[in-house]
Design an enzyme around this catalytic site. Sequence first.
Site, PDB file in Angstrom:
ATOM      1  N   ARG A   1      41.706  45.078  46.953  1.00 32.48           N
ATOM      2  CA  ARG A   1      41.231  45.359  45.474  1.00 32.48           C
ATOM      3  C   ARG A   1      40.423  46.452  45.332  1.00 32.48           C
ATOM      4  O   ARG A   1      39.597  46.454  44.449  1.00 32.48           O
ATOM      5  CB  ARG A   1      40.628  43.999  44.761  1.00 32.48           C
ATOM      6  CG  ARG A   1      41.704  42.962  44.765  1.00 32.48           C
ATOM      7  CD  ARG A   1      40.733  41.646  44.234  1.00 32.48           C
ATOM      8  NE  ARG A   1      41.902  40.667  44.130  1.00 32.48           N
ATOM      9  CZ  ARG A   1      41.588  39.349  43.932  1.00 32.48           C
ATOM     10  NH1 ARG A   1      40.252  39.041  43.926  1.00 32.48           N
ATOM     11  NH2 ARG A   1      42.311  38.357  43.840  1.00 32.48           N
TER      12      ARG A   1
ATOM     13  N   ARG B   1      39.018  47.475  39.462  1.00 33.36           N
ATOM     14  CA  ARG B   1      37.909  46.328  39.404  1.00 33.36           C
ATOM     15  C   ARG B   1      36.518  47.048  39.372  1.00 33.36           C
ATOM     16  O   ARG B   1      35.793  46.688  38.258  1.00 33.36           O
ATOM     17  CB  ARG B   1      38.190  45.501  40.265  1.00 33.36           C
ATOM     18  CG  ARG B   1      39.596  44.575  40.514  1.00 33.36           C
ATOM     19  CD  ARG B   1      39.558  43.819  41.565  1.00 33.36           C
ATOM     20  NE  ARG B   1      38.730  42.976  41.757  1.00 33.36           N
ATOM     21  CZ  ARG B   1      38.943  41.492  41.302  1.00 33.36           C
ATOM     22  NH1 ARG B   1      39.858  41.225  40.617  1.00 33.36           N
ATOM     23  NH2 ARG B   1      38.003  40.576  41.378  1.00 33.36           N
TER      24      ARG B   1
ATOM     25  N   ARG C   1      41.918  52.281  32.218  1.00 34.81           N
ATOM     26  CA  ARG C   1      42.557  51.029  31.860  1.00 34.81           C
ATOM     27  C   ARG C   1      42.507  50.467  30.463  1.00 34.81           C
ATOM     28  O   ARG C   1      42.957  49.580  30.030  1.00 34.81           O
ATOM     29  CB  ARG C   1      42.438  50.109  33.048  1.00 34.81           C
ATOM     30  CG  ARG C   1      43.141  49.800  34.135  1.00 34.81           C
ATOM     31  CD  ARG C   1      44.504  49.250  34.058  1.00 34.81           C
ATOM     32  NE  ARG C   1      44.480  47.984  33.020  1.00 34.81           N
ATOM     33  CZ  ARG C   1      44.295  46.753  33.499  1.00 34.81           C
ATOM     34  NH1 ARG C   1      43.810  46.662  34.627  1.00 34.81           N
ATOM     35  NH2 ARG C   1      44.340  45.903  32.494  1.00 34.81           N
TER      36      ARG C   1
ATOM     37  N   ASP D   1      50.715  44.361  41.100  1.00 35.91           N
ATOM     38  CA  ASP D   1      50.450  42.861  40.856  1.00 35.91           C
ATOM     39  C   ASP D   1      51.338  42.214  41.618  1.00 35.91           C
ATOM     40  O   ASP D   1      52.467  42.455  41.508  1.00 35.91           O
ATOM     41  CB  ASP D   1      50.225  42.762  39.580  1.00 35.91           C
ATOM     42  CG  ASP D   1      49.384  41.155  39.539  1.00 35.91           C
ATOM     43  OD1 ASP D   1      48.455  41.179  39.444  1.00 35.91           O
ATOM     44  OD2 ASP D   1      50.357  40.211  39.333  1.00 35.91           O
TER      45      ASP D   1
ATOM     46  N   TYR E   1      52.803  30.165  41.762  1.00 38.53           N
ATOM     47  CA  TYR E   1      52.716  30.388  39.841  1.00 38.53           C
ATOM     48  C   TYR E   1      53.864  29.810  39.225  1.00 38.53           C
ATOM     49  O   TYR E   1      53.668  29.534  38.063  1.00 38.53           O
ATOM     50  CB  TYR E   1      52.587  31.889  40.013  1.00 38.53           C
ATOM     51  CG  TYR E   1      51.161  32.302  40.313  1.00 38.53           C
ATOM     52  CD1 TYR E   1      50.269  32.097  39.389  1.00 38.53           C
ATOM     53  CD2 TYR E   1      51.007  33.255  41.452  1.00 38.53           C
ATOM     54  CE1 TYR E   1      48.708  32.709  39.843  1.00 38.53           C
ATOM     55  CE2 TYR E   1      49.619  34.002  41.903  1.00 38.53           C
ATOM     56  CZ  TYR E   1      48.570  33.490  40.933  1.00 38.53           C
ATOM     57  OH  TYR E   1      47.228  33.963  41.342  1.00 38.53           O
TER      58      TYR E   1
END
Length: 355
Positions: free
Chosen positions: A38, A42, A51, A87, A162
Amino acid sequence: MSANECPTGQQQTGTHDSAFLKACRREPAPHTPVWFMRQAGRSLPEYRKVREGIAMLDSCMRPELVTEITLQPVRRHNVDAAIYFSDIVVPLKAIGIDLDIKPGVGPVVENPIRTRADLEQLRPLEPGDVSYVTEAIGMLVRELGATPLIGFAGAPFTLASYLVEGGPSRNHERTKALMYGDPQLWADLLDRLADITSAFLKVQIEAGASAVQLFDSWVGALSPADYRRSVMPASTKVFQAVEGYGVPRIHFGVGTGELLGLLGEAGADVVGADWRVPLDEAARRVGAGKALQGNIDPAVLFAPREAVETKAREVLDAAAGLEGHIFNLGHGVLPSTDPDALTRLVEYVHTRTAR
């Protein structure tokens, strides 16, 4: 053809002799290489700026934006490898799964997979489904030069979790109920996801990625026996599917101290350890023939500089004598981390391990 392999007689590309790829191959490196999970975003203000107003999945499908975000931490931190910005649910979205990434929640699936009929949602992934990935990686390889690019994908178990739960889950109760209650449906689900994941990694390697990492974020919820019986065959299928490219294959999961040996056995060349197991013990559990990646606690970066360096030194000392060590956090960069702390950590590791 991979970015770090070439036919006999041809000159190898600039990434082949990078510290990162040398460590992956368990060869002597000029210093211990560093990259962060990451790291692409972030914590970086420049990431938040580019973003702004763009949904996560949309940002993953814009090659120029993906390129910029992937390069940002390389420029700022001087890390030894870039991690492709994407992702784990991107290939699922690409084949038509109705899902979205909800801010503050994570991936949410509109029609969870609970029955055999639901499997029909999972068609094969074709390269044309993710042409933006091929385009972005081509741009990145040109910009990165001798710095390797790591491709990545979610592992079948985590993707299945998920899809079955319909979103993030603390206890994975529906996932485990399906795994225990209908083993054949579970096996078929993971097998389809292994094919989708393999295809996604192949696209990245063929576009120029120098290594790949398989993220199994939630697999630490399983016992070793359940992992070996119900998960490892699918992960092994993924690693075998990309073996012929000759790029290093990294395997990482969270809370996987009891599974480290199995993560390597599944077919990885490099096994990532989180911060709960010291690297020397992790090496013992994984066994010979594998490089190791890790494993400072991401929360340590909020401590004073001296404390961060002390913990980093403990990791490096535990890794002393290992054939192949890649310095990383034991999980991803926390969003409120001071970017300067990451930059200082890279400099410290490079300086202390210079050979």
